[in-house]
Design a protein around this motif. Structure first.
Motif, PDB file in Angstrom:
ATOM      1  N   SER A  85      -2.702 -30.981 -25.827  1.00 48.04           N
ATOM      2  CA  SER A  85      -3.094 -30.282 -26.946  1.00 48.04           C
ATOM      3  C   SER A  85      -2.921 -28.643 -26.893  1.00 48.04           C
ATOM      4  O   SER A  85      -2.992 -28.025 -27.676  1.00 48.04           O
ATOM      5  N   VAL A  86      -2.765 -28.330 -25.579  1.00 47.06           N
ATOM      6  CA  VAL A  86      -2.983 -27.020 -25.020  1.00 47.06           C
ATOM      7  C   VAL A  86      -1.568 -26.349 -25.536  1.00 47.06           C
ATOM      8  O   VAL A  86      -1.706 -24.887 -25.968  1.00 47.06           O
ATOM      9  N   TYR A  87      -0.271 -26.959 -25.349  1.00 50.21           N
ATOM     10  CA  TYR A  87       1.034 -26.335 -25.703  1.00 50.21           C
ATOM     11  C   TYR A  87       1.376 -26.722 -26.991  1.00 50.21           C
ATOM     12  O   TYR A  87       1.296 -28.140 -27.524  1.00 50.21           O
ATOM     13  N   LYS A  88       2.267 -26.048 -27.726  1.00 48.84           N
ATOM     14  CA  LYS A  88       3.009 -26.505 -28.990  1.00 48.84           C
ATOM     15  C   LYS A  88       4.067 -27.153 -28.537  1.00 48.84           C
ATOM     16  O   LYS A  88       5.015 -26.846 -27.631  1.00 48.84           O
ATOM     17  N   LEU A  89       4.580 -28.075 -29.232  1.00 42.30           N
ATOM     18  CA  LEU A  89       5.869 -29.068 -28.951  1.00 42.30           C
ATOM     19  C   LEU A  89       6.994 -27.983 -28.989  1.00 42.30           C
ATOM     20  O   LEU A  89       7.943 -28.068 -28.071  1.00 42.30           O
ATOM     21  N   SER A  90       7.076 -27.190 -29.910  1.00 41.41           N
ATOM     22  CA  SER A  90       8.140 -26.153 -30.128  1.00 41.41           C
ATOM     23  C   SER A  90       8.540 -25.589 -28.874  1.00 41.41           C
ATOM     24  O   SER A  90       9.466 -24.703 -28.367  1.00 41.41           O
ATOM     25  N   ASP A  97       8.189 -19.398 -18.972  1.00 40.35           N
ATOM     26  CA  ASP A  97       7.144 -19.931 -18.202  1.00 40.35           C
ATOM     27  C   ASP A  97       5.750 -20.022 -18.838  1.00 40.35           C
ATOM     28  O   ASP A  97       4.958 -20.336 -18.171  1.00 40.35           O
ATOM     29  N   THR A  98       5.847 -19.502 -20.280  1.00 40.18           N
ATOM     30  CA  THR A  98       4.517 -19.433 -20.628  1.00 40.18           C
ATOM     31  C   THR A  98       4.260 -20.739 -21.348  1.00 40.18           C
ATOM     32  O   THR A  98       2.759 -20.985 -21.907  1.00 40.18           O
ATOM     33  N   SER A  99       5.094 -21.650 -21.772  1.00 41.90           N
ATOM     34  CA  SER A  99       4.733 -22.800 -22.491  1.00 41.90           C
ATOM     35  C   SER A  99       5.763 -23.866 -22.079  1.00 41.90           C
ATOM     36  O   SER A  99       6.682 -23.678 -21.489  1.00 41.90           O
ATOM     37  N   TRP A 100       5.233 -25.274 -22.189  1.00 39.22           N
ATOM     38  CA  TRP A 100       6.176 -26.326 -21.773  1.00 39.22           C
ATOM     39  C   TRP A 100       5.477 -27.539 -22.350  1.00 39.22           C
ATOM     40  O   TRP A 100       4.400 -27.554 -22.921  1.00 39.22           O
ATOM     41  N   HIS A 135      20.301 -29.467 -20.802  1.00 43.00           N
ATOM     42  CA  HIS A 135      19.962 -28.738 -19.538  1.00 43.00           C
ATOM     43  C   HIS A 135      18.265 -28.817 -19.558  1.00 43.00           C
ATOM     44  O   HIS A 135      17.681 -28.584 -20.790  1.00 43.00           O
ATOM     45  N   ILE A 136      17.842 -28.865 -18.418  1.00 40.89           N
ATOM     46  CA  ILE A 136      16.312 -28.940 -18.230  1.00 40.89           C
ATOM     47  C   ILE A 136      15.811 -28.048 -17.114  1.00 40.89           C
ATOM     48  O   ILE A 136      16.671 -27.826 -16.157  1.00 40.89           O
ATOM     49  N   ARG A 137      14.845 -27.314 -17.424  1.00 42.13           N
ATOM     50  CA  ARG A 137      14.356 -26.398 -16.411  1.00 42.13           C
ATOM     51  C   ARG A 137      13.032 -26.916 -16.221  1.00 42.13           C
ATOM     52  O   ARG A 137      12.021 -27.155 -17.008  1.00 42.13           O
ATOM     53  N   TYR A 213      -2.490 -36.656 -11.862  1.00 46.92           N
ATOM     54  CA  TYR A 213      -0.934 -36.635 -11.462  1.00 46.92           C
ATOM     55  C   TYR A 213      -0.237 -37.415 -12.466  1.00 46.92           C
ATOM     56  O   TYR A 213       0.945 -37.648 -12.307  1.00 46.92           O
ATOM     57  N   GLU A 214      -0.890 -38.235 -13.270  1.00 52.72           N
ATOM     58  CA  GLU A 214      -0.159 -39.325 -14.029  1.00 52.72           C
ATOM     59  C   GLU A 214       0.207 -38.852 -15.246  1.00 52.72           C
ATOM     60  O   GLU A 214      -0.229 -39.528 -16.604  1.00 52.72           O
ATOM     61  N   ARG A 215       0.911 -37.853 -15.418  1.00 53.13           N
ATOM     62  CA  ARG A 215       1.595 -37.170 -16.563  1.00 53.13           C
ATOM     63  C   ARG A 215       3.034 -36.656 -16.073  1.00 53.13           C
ATOM     64  O   ARG A 215       3.472 -36.812 -14.975  1.00 53.13           O
ATOM     65  N   VAL A 216       3.575 -36.296 -17.118  1.00 53.89           N
ATOM     66  CA  VAL A 216       4.958 -35.713 -16.969  1.00 53.89           C
ATOM     67  C   VAL A 216       5.183 -34.495 -17.737  1.00 53.89           C
ATOM     68  O   VAL A 216       4.804 -34.414 -19.148  1.00 53.89           O
ATOM     69  N   GLY A 217       6.187 -33.545 -17.497  1.00 53.78           N
ATOM     70  CA  GLY A 217       6.662 -32.381 -18.574  1.00 53.78           C
ATOM     71  C   GLY A 217       7.714 -31.706 -18.024  1.00 53.78           C
ATOM     72  O   GLY A 217       8.339 -32.045 -16.849  1.00 53.78           O
ATOM     73  N   PHE A 218       8.107 -30.648 -18.787  1.00 57.14           N
ATOM     74  CA  PHE A 218       9.080 -29.548 -18.222  1.00 57.14           C
ATOM     75  C   PHE A 218       8.919 -28.388 -19.018  1.00 57.14           C
ATOM     76  O   PHE A 218       8.198 -28.192 -19.952  1.00 57.14           O
TER      77      PHE A 218
END
Length: 224
Positions: A85-90, A97-100, A135-137, A213-218
């Motif tokens: 909930s900390v970050y917006k999906l968009s 580097d400020t949101s993901w 493309h993924i960063r 550690y049981e999460r994932v993101g980009f």
């Protein structure tokens, strides 16, 4: 008709639906040859008149069998299987580097699972868009243990019928955008389905792995 790639394709020609298996000039030729008047006939002056469609009309008919390339600025992050909930999906469409995007707590057991973000590729009024690469960063280790490591791509057509593309991809543990070709695909929506995170190979060997550690993101995703 055989698909001859871009050999006969001009830069300004529309992109023909992949399912048509031809280039735009080939499609135009076939449409113009459609018999709309019972074949050619002799006029009063003795001249033979063809019932072939005019070029402008044929191009208009062909346009309904054409798509345009995806435009990154028109892509929308539509939904996610779960998220922090900390970050917006968009935020995962912004290359900074400020949101993901980050999946929900304990959504990836031992760093593996099927967490996804779904993106709408086409603006309103367009059924399909052509996409050729993702493309993924990520933030790499040691800063990014939750960064995606393996992923697959699912795509949906205009009827919202989903299918998995046949390959799995692996994101290198490094900075910068990484490009993953997916072939030539016509789709209305796409899902980046994360299958593991960067620390997952180590979690499986831990006697008491830590749940955070049981999460994932980009950091960011873009499409071409």
């Amino acid at each position: 008709m055989n698909n001859q790639g871009d050999d006969n394709q001009k830069e300004e020609d529309p992109l023909v639906l992949i399912s048509m298996k031809c280039t735009f000039p080939q499609l135009l030729e076939v449409i113009r040859c459609i018999d709309v008047g019972g074949g050619s006939h002799i006029t009063g002056t003795g001249a033979r008149h063809s019932s072939q469609l005019p070029v402008d009309l044929a191009r208009r008919v062909a346009s309904y069998l054409s798509v345009r390339r995806v435009i990154q600025s028109q892509v929308k992050a539509a939904s996610a299987s779960s998220m922090d909930s900390v970050y917006k999906l968009s935020g995962c469409l912004a290359d900074d580097d400020t949101s993901w995007w980050l999946s929900g707590s304990q959504s990836m057991s031992l760093g593996r699972g099927e967490e996804f973000v779904e993106f709408q590729l086409c603006p309103a009024g367009n059924l399909l868009c052509r996409i050729e690469a993702v493309h993924i960063r990520i933030p790499p280790l040691p800063a990014g243990p939750l960064s995606v490591r393996e992923f697959r791509v699912d795509v949906a057509n205009e009827q919202k019928i989903w299918r998995q593309l046949p390959y799995h991809y692996e994101v290198d543990n490094r900075t910068g955008m990484q490009r993953f070709p997916i072939g030539h695909v016509d789709a209305q929506a796409i899902r980046i389905v994360c299958l593991s995170n960067q620390i997952s190979p180590f979690l499986s060997t831990m006697r008491d792995p830590q749940h955070h550690y049981e999460r994932v993101g980009f950091y960011a995703v873009k499409f071409e």
